[in-house]
Design a protein around this motif. Sequence first.
Motif, PDB file in Angstrom:
ATOM      1  N   GLU A 195       0.829  -1.205   0.000  1.00 33.83           N
ATOM      2  CA  GLU A 195       0.000   0.000   0.000  1.00 33.83           C
ATOM      3  C   GLU A 195       0.863   1.255   0.000  1.00 33.83           C
ATOM      4  O   GLU A 195       1.950   1.281   0.577  1.00 33.83           O
ATOM      5  N   TYR A 208      -5.673   8.932  -0.914  1.00 36.51           N
ATOM      6  CA  TYR A 208      -6.122   7.550  -1.089  1.00 36.51           C
ATOM      7  C   TYR A 208      -5.021   6.569  -0.688  1.00 36.51           C
ATOM      8  O   TYR A 208      -3.833   6.910  -0.756  1.00 36.51           O
ATOM      9  N   LEU A 232      -3.611   3.294  -2.177  1.00 33.36           N
ATOM     10  CA  LEU A 232      -3.638   2.461  -3.386  1.00 33.36           C
ATOM     11  C   LEU A 232      -2.464   1.487  -3.362  1.00 33.36           C
ATOM     12  O   LEU A 232      -1.568   1.597  -2.518  1.00 33.36           O
ATOM     13  N   MET A 238      -3.423  -3.400  -7.426  1.00 36.19           N
ATOM     14  CA  MET A 238      -4.782  -3.048  -7.855  1.00 36.19           C
ATOM     15  C   MET A 238      -4.798  -2.827  -9.365  1.00 36.19           C
ATOM     16  O   MET A 238      -3.846  -2.266  -9.938  1.00 36.19           O
ATOM     17  N   GLU A 250      -9.990  -1.120 -10.575  1.00 36.63           N
ATOM     18  CA  GLU A 250     -10.142  -0.919  -9.130  1.00 36.63           C
ATOM     19  C   GLU A 250      -9.691   0.480  -8.714  1.00 36.63           C
ATOM     20  O   GLU A 250     -10.349   1.138  -7.892  1.00 36.63           O
ATOM     21  N   ILE A 251      -8.591   0.939  -9.275  1.00 29.20           N
ATOM     22  CA  ILE A 251      -8.091   2.277  -8.943  1.00 29.20           C
ATOM     23  C   ILE A 251      -9.083   3.341  -9.389  1.00 29.20           C
ATOM     24  O   ILE A 251      -9.410   4.268  -8.633  1.00 29.20           O
ATOM     25  N   GLU A 282     -12.301   3.071  -9.851  1.00 34.80           N
ATOM     26  CA  GLU A 282     -13.501   3.024  -9.012  1.00 34.80           C
ATOM     27  C   GLU A 282     -13.259   3.722  -7.673  1.00 34.80           C
ATOM     28  O   GLU A 282     -14.123   4.467  -7.177  1.00 34.80           O
ATOM     29  N   ASN A 283     -12.100   3.494  -7.093  1.00 38.93           N
ATOM     30  CA  ASN A 283     -11.758   4.153  -5.823  1.00 38.93           C
ATOM     31  C   ASN A 283     -11.759   5.672  -5.967  1.00 38.93           C
ATOM     32  O   ASN A 283     -12.304   6.385  -5.116  1.00 38.93           O
ATOM     33  N   GLU A 307     -15.365   7.063  -6.701  1.00 35.03           N
ATOM     34  CA  GLU A 307     -16.270   6.984  -5.548  1.00 35.03           C
ATOM     35  C   GLU A 307     -15.756   7.780  -4.352  1.00 35.03           C
ATOM     36  O   GLU A 307     -16.424   7.885  -3.329  1.00 35.03           O
ATOM     37  N   LYS A 325     -13.169   7.209  -2.306  1.00 35.21           N
ATOM     38  CA  LYS A 325     -12.856   6.378  -1.129  1.00 35.21           C
ATOM     39  C   LYS A 325     -11.514   6.803  -0.537  1.00 35.21           C
ATOM     40  O   LYS A 325     -10.519   6.081  -0.578  1.00 35.21           O
ATOM     41  N   THR A 326     -11.506   7.992   0.019  1.00 34.85           N
ATOM     42  CA  THR A 326     -10.274   8.547   0.569  1.00 34.85           C
ATOM     43  C   THR A 326     -10.022   8.036   1.978  1.00 34.85           C
ATOM     44  O   THR A 326     -10.947   7.634   2.690  1.00 34.85           O
TER      45      THR A 326
END
Length: 332
Positions: free
Chosen positions: A39, A87, A89, A93, A97-98, A100-101, A104, A106-107
């Motif tokens: 990550e 984020y 990440l 991924m 997937e990246i 979409e994050n 959306e 998704k922080t």
Amino acid sequence: MNKYIKILLFLIIFSGLLTGGYFFILNQINTPVSGQFKEQSFVIEKGESLKEISEHLEKEGLINQDYWFKFYVLGKGWAGRLQAGEYTLSPSMSILEIAENLAEGKTISDISITIPEGFTLKQIDSRLTQVGLIDKGGLLNFNQKEFLILNSQFSISNLEGFLFPDTYKFRKDNSLEEIIRKILNNFDKKLSEDLRAEIQKQRKNIFEIITLASIVQNEALTNEEMPVIAGVFSNRLTIGLPLQSDATINYITGKNLRQPSIKDTEVNSLYNTYLHKGLPPGPISNPGLDAIKAAIYPQKTDYFYFLHPLNGPTVFSKTLKEHNSNKAKYLP
């Protein structure tokens, strides 16, 4: 060679190329840079373009080629949806997937905050301060009137009553204006067209309903008794009796007493519904949907009085004599 055979061969080859191309694109979008889960933080600044974000992702080793990220995002119609923030990440991924994050939002810097039903503007200010979204007093000292003229469809000059109780997610870098706008938009969504139509049918306005709902919210011990309490207040408004709401006294004094003192009920304020008939000048809290519905659809009742025993459910009365008897019985 027969021309039909040539056409057939061409179609076969073309079809093969299309199929191959399709699977090649899928491979680019679905295959991560690495199978190693590691990550890392990735930040999108406000105003960054799709091109800048794509290049940044490639530079950080999160995708192989920025072209395929742009291709996928544009194909999904998400170019304007990639949200600023921090984020978590990983190269493990895929582009899918990246994307979409980021679309959306998704922080990892999201701050979740719950505004309980019946909270006042002052209490909301305190809660926003506690989680670090604003400086103390920021909401109270905010130029509400000017903001509401520009950003609200309702004819109101104060936020009290219209900051809908709910759980919200904000980014650490959200401005106070963005926070308020998000909460007001939620209020706008929750007050459905059917509810608005009923308010209009009754020849009332939203401000009146929210003012009554705010009192019902802070008087009721349970959601189930809200329509009855709203019915009591409606009865008193109809015949011109003061509401005599203890919740309005608490709003003035800042106390939270089941039974305010006689001295408190004599305080000089337009919000004192012991001294002044009708509704107070505005809401005394921010009511939830149950209280709002109760104010719109009060229960038809013969009750004109109620009281809150220190230990027990609300007691309702039809006459002043019955009410005084209940006071002697249930109150110290």
